[in-house]
Design a protein around this motif. Structure first.
Motif, PDB file in Angstrom:
ATOM      1  N   LYS A 222       0.831  -1.209   0.000  1.00 32.30           N
ATOM      2  CA  LYS A 222       0.000   0.000   0.000  1.00 32.30           C
ATOM      3  C   LYS A 222       0.859   1.249   0.000  1.00 32.30           C
ATOM      4  O   LYS A 222       0.606   2.196  -0.758  1.00 32.30           O
ATOM      5  N   GLU A 223       1.883   1.255   0.859  1.00 31.39           N
ATOM      6  CA  GLU A 223       2.744   2.434   0.945  1.00 31.39           C
ATOM      7  C   GLU A 223       3.518   2.674  -0.349  1.00 31.39           C
ATOM      8  O   GLU A 223       3.867   3.813  -0.663  1.00 31.39           O
ATOM      9  N   ALA A 224       3.794   1.588  -1.090  1.00 31.31           N
ATOM     10  CA  ALA A 224       4.492   1.734  -2.377  1.00 31.31           C
ATOM     11  C   ALA A 224       3.561   2.196  -3.484  1.00 31.31           C
ATOM     12  O   ALA A 224       4.011   2.491  -4.588  1.00 31.31           O
ATOM     13  N   GLY A 225       2.250   2.261  -3.194  1.00 32.03           N
ATOM     14  CA  GLY A 225       1.285   2.715  -4.185  1.00 32.03           C
ATOM     15  C   GLY A 225       1.083   1.749  -5.335  1.00 32.03           C
ATOM     16  O   GLY A 225       0.732   2.159  -6.451  1.00 32.03           O
ATOM     17  N   LEU A 226       1.269   0.464  -5.071  1.00 29.00           N
ATOM     18  CA  LEU A 226       1.155  -0.538  -6.133  1.00 29.00           C
ATOM     19  C   LEU A 226      -0.316  -0.767  -6.488  1.00 29.00           C
ATOM     20  O   LEU A 226      -1.143  -1.032  -5.616  1.00 29.00           O
ATOM     21  N   ALA A 227      -0.623  -0.695  -7.777  1.00 31.04           N
ATOM     22  CA  ALA A 227      -2.003  -0.829  -8.235  1.00 31.04           C
ATOM     23  C   ALA A 227      -2.373  -2.262  -8.578  1.00 31.04           C
ATOM     24  O   ALA A 227      -3.530  -2.663  -8.431  1.00 31.04           O
ATOM     25  N   GLU A 228      -1.404  -3.052  -9.035  1.00 32.49           N
ATOM     26  CA  GLU A 228      -1.683  -4.416  -9.470  1.00 32.49           C
ATOM     27  C   GLU A 228      -2.137  -5.281  -8.292  1.00 32.49           C
ATOM     28  O   GLU A 228      -1.494  -5.332  -7.243  1.00 32.49           O
ATOM     29  N   THR A 229      -3.256  -5.988  -8.495  1.00 28.79           N
ATOM     30  CA  THR A 229      -3.852  -6.809  -7.433  1.00 28.79           C
ATOM     31  C   THR A 229      -2.871  -7.817  -6.851  1.00 28.79           C
ATOM     32  O   THR A 229      -2.832  -8.045  -5.634  1.00 28.79           O
ATOM     33  N   GLY A 230      -2.055  -8.422  -7.700  1.00 32.91           N
ATOM     34  CA  GLY A 230      -1.153  -9.478  -7.247  1.00 32.91           C
ATOM     35  C   GLY A 230      -0.228  -9.067  -6.125  1.00 32.91           C
ATOM     36  O   GLY A 230       0.146  -9.903  -5.286  1.00 32.91           O
ATOM     37  N   TYR A 231       0.139  -7.796  -6.064  1.00 32.77           N
ATOM     38  CA  TYR A 231       1.058  -7.343  -5.016  1.00 32.77           C
ATOM     39  C   TYR A 231       0.366  -7.199  -3.657  1.00 32.77           C
ATOM     40  O   TYR A 231       1.038  -6.998  -2.643  1.00 32.77           O
ATOM     41  N   HIS A 232      -0.959  -7.299  -3.644  1.00 37.34           N
ATOM     42  CA  HIS A 232      -1.705  -7.183  -2.397  1.00 37.34           C
ATOM     43  C   HIS A 232      -2.181  -8.543  -1.881  1.00 37.34           C
ATOM     44  O   HIS A 232      -2.822  -8.607  -0.829  1.00 37.34           O
ATOM     45  N   VAL A 233      -1.884  -9.603  -2.626  1.00 37.42           N
ATOM     46  CA  VAL A 233      -2.116 -10.955  -2.111  1.00 37.42           C
ATOM     47  C   VAL A 233      -1.151 -11.163  -0.944  1.00 37.42           C
ATOM     48  O   VAL A 233       0.005 -10.740  -1.009  1.00 37.42           O
ATOM     49  N   PRO A 234      -1.583 -11.787   0.152  1.00 38.33           N
ATOM     50  CA  PRO A 234      -0.706 -11.899   1.323  1.00 38.33           C
ATOM     51  C   PRO A 234       0.637 -12.554   1.023  1.00 38.33           C
ATOM     52  O   PRO A 234       0.723 -13.503   0.237  1.00 38.33           O
TER      53      PRO A 234
END
Length: 398
Positions: A222-234
């Motif tokens: 979140k802090e990196a501002g990543l938009a791609e869903t895959g980077y928010h998978v645990p």
């Protein structure tokens, strides 16, 4: 390579499938990936699958990454293992400071990053960052990598870990660490070259570090501002994915070799294995269990991805249940493999028969810490009861 899709990556692997399979014995003899095996992976773009597009990656769905690792591991266990381990690191690097991403990939998007994450070093604070020293084991594929992620504990000015413990993931260039030769002499996955790493008072600028808790809890993405869903998978879903995918792929490869062996094998009694209903039953049962392991692992990561895409942050109980699925998938596949290897006959244990190599590789992969069932199953069981485990080992890597 440019504008390569994840499907094209898998297609490139298929073009070199026979070559990768043939290099298996060479990898094992060398105790690390043969340069040609590493070249095939690099040119196919395997390690770029989870890499950010801003630095030449494909930001692929983690399921596609897992399927690619499985296919490679079917051909050779060590090559699949390195693809799974090294292939996960760009996913976390996407969360790091843009300065270190530029250092790693700015001039070459095919730069590989090694690990391990076990916190075997201590960070001592100095102006602008820390100094680090320690020794780490199990750095898979490290001879073909130019940077490394290392786990470390945050220390005080005397070099002692602070309390409560604070774990960091730090990033170092090849010049700042030493690979210990001849430190990887094992029974399986010999071709992974998972050697020891030594660091002696290397300086770690503050921008080359990530707080593990922020990575694990999703705050880093979140802090990196990543938009791609895959980077928010645990993290606890994505990091084990490459490892367990490799183990399942190894079991799939072993099953194929067993089937080919049985098709023409005649036992000492003179009976053809293809006419033995008990051997065929064991083969079919193992095939079903290994297929179930594949399906469970892929469904698990897909479900996590879909939940995140809907805006849902997986709860601790959901993450624990996901880890349980991943661990059980590995154990189920290797247990099934044991059933068919035990029916492959004594000649399957000859060193020129690939069955024994896949069998050794599968068991060595199962021994990875990410596959230890006890704490994960305990935590997931508490979740089933609507309870949360206390702080400590039961929450580790979940």
């Amino acid at each position: 390579m440019t504008d390569q899709t994840s499907g094209a990556v898998l297609a490139a692997i298929e073009e070199h499938a026979d070559e990768l399979a043939a290099l298996g014995p060479a990898n094992e003899q060398l105790g690390q990936l043969d340069d040609q095996a590493a070249k095939v992976l690099r040119e196919a773009g395997v390690v770029r699958l989870l890499q950010p597009k801003a630095f030449g990656g494909y930001e692929a769905h983690p399921r596609e990454f897992a399927e690619t690792v499985m296919r490679i591991a079917q051909l050779d266990g060590a090559t699949g293992w390195v693809a799974g381990i090294v292939g996960v690191h760009p996913w976390e690097m996407a969360m790091a400071d843009q300065r270190v991403q530029e250092e790693v990939w700015g001039s070459d998007p095919d730069t590989w990053i090694a690990s391990p994450y076990a916190p075997m070093g201590v960070l001592t604070p100095v102006d602008g960052g820390w100094t680090l020293r320690g020794r780490w084991q199990f750095s898979s594929g490290t001879d073909h990598c130019d940077w490394i992620f290392l786990g470390a504990m945050l220390g005080d000015a005397t070099g002692k870990p602070v309390m409560p413990p604070t774990m960091m993931h730090v990033i170092l260039p090849r010049a700042d660490y030493t690979i210990v030769p001849d430190s990887w002499d094992v029974v399986g996955l010999r071709g992974t070259g998972s050697k020891d790493i030594i660091v002696e008072d290397a300086f770690i600028p503050s921008y080359r570090a990530l707080l593990y808790n922020k990575v694990a809890e999703g705050d880093a993405a979140k802090e990196a501002g990543l938009a791609e869903t895959g980077y928010h998978v645990p993290f606890s879903c994505v990091f084990p994915l490459g490892i367990t995918s490799a183990v399942i792929g190894i079991c799939e490869g072993a099953l194929k070799h067993h089937a080919a062996w049985q098709a023409s094998r005649t036992t000492v009694s003179g009976a053809a294995s293809k006419d033995d209903p008990y051997a065929l039953y064991a083969l079919s049962e193992a095939a079903a269990d290994i297929a179930a392991s594949r399906a469970a692992l892929l469904d698990n990561v897909t479900s996590m991805y879909d939940a995140v895409a809907r805006g849902h942050a997986p709860t601790f109980a959901e993450r624990a249940a996901g880890r349980r699925t991943q661990v059980q998938a590995a154990w189920r596949a290797v247990r099934a493999l044991d059933e068919v290897v035990a029916r492959s006959g004594g000649n399957a244990m000859r060193m020129d028969n690939p069955i024994q190599r896949f069998w050794r590789d599968a068991h060595t992969g199962l021994a990875h810490a990410i596959h230890v069932p006890g704490p994960t199953f305990h935590a997931a069981g508490l979740g089933d009861l609507g309870l949360e485990p206390p702080a400590g080992p039961l929450r580790s890597m979940i």
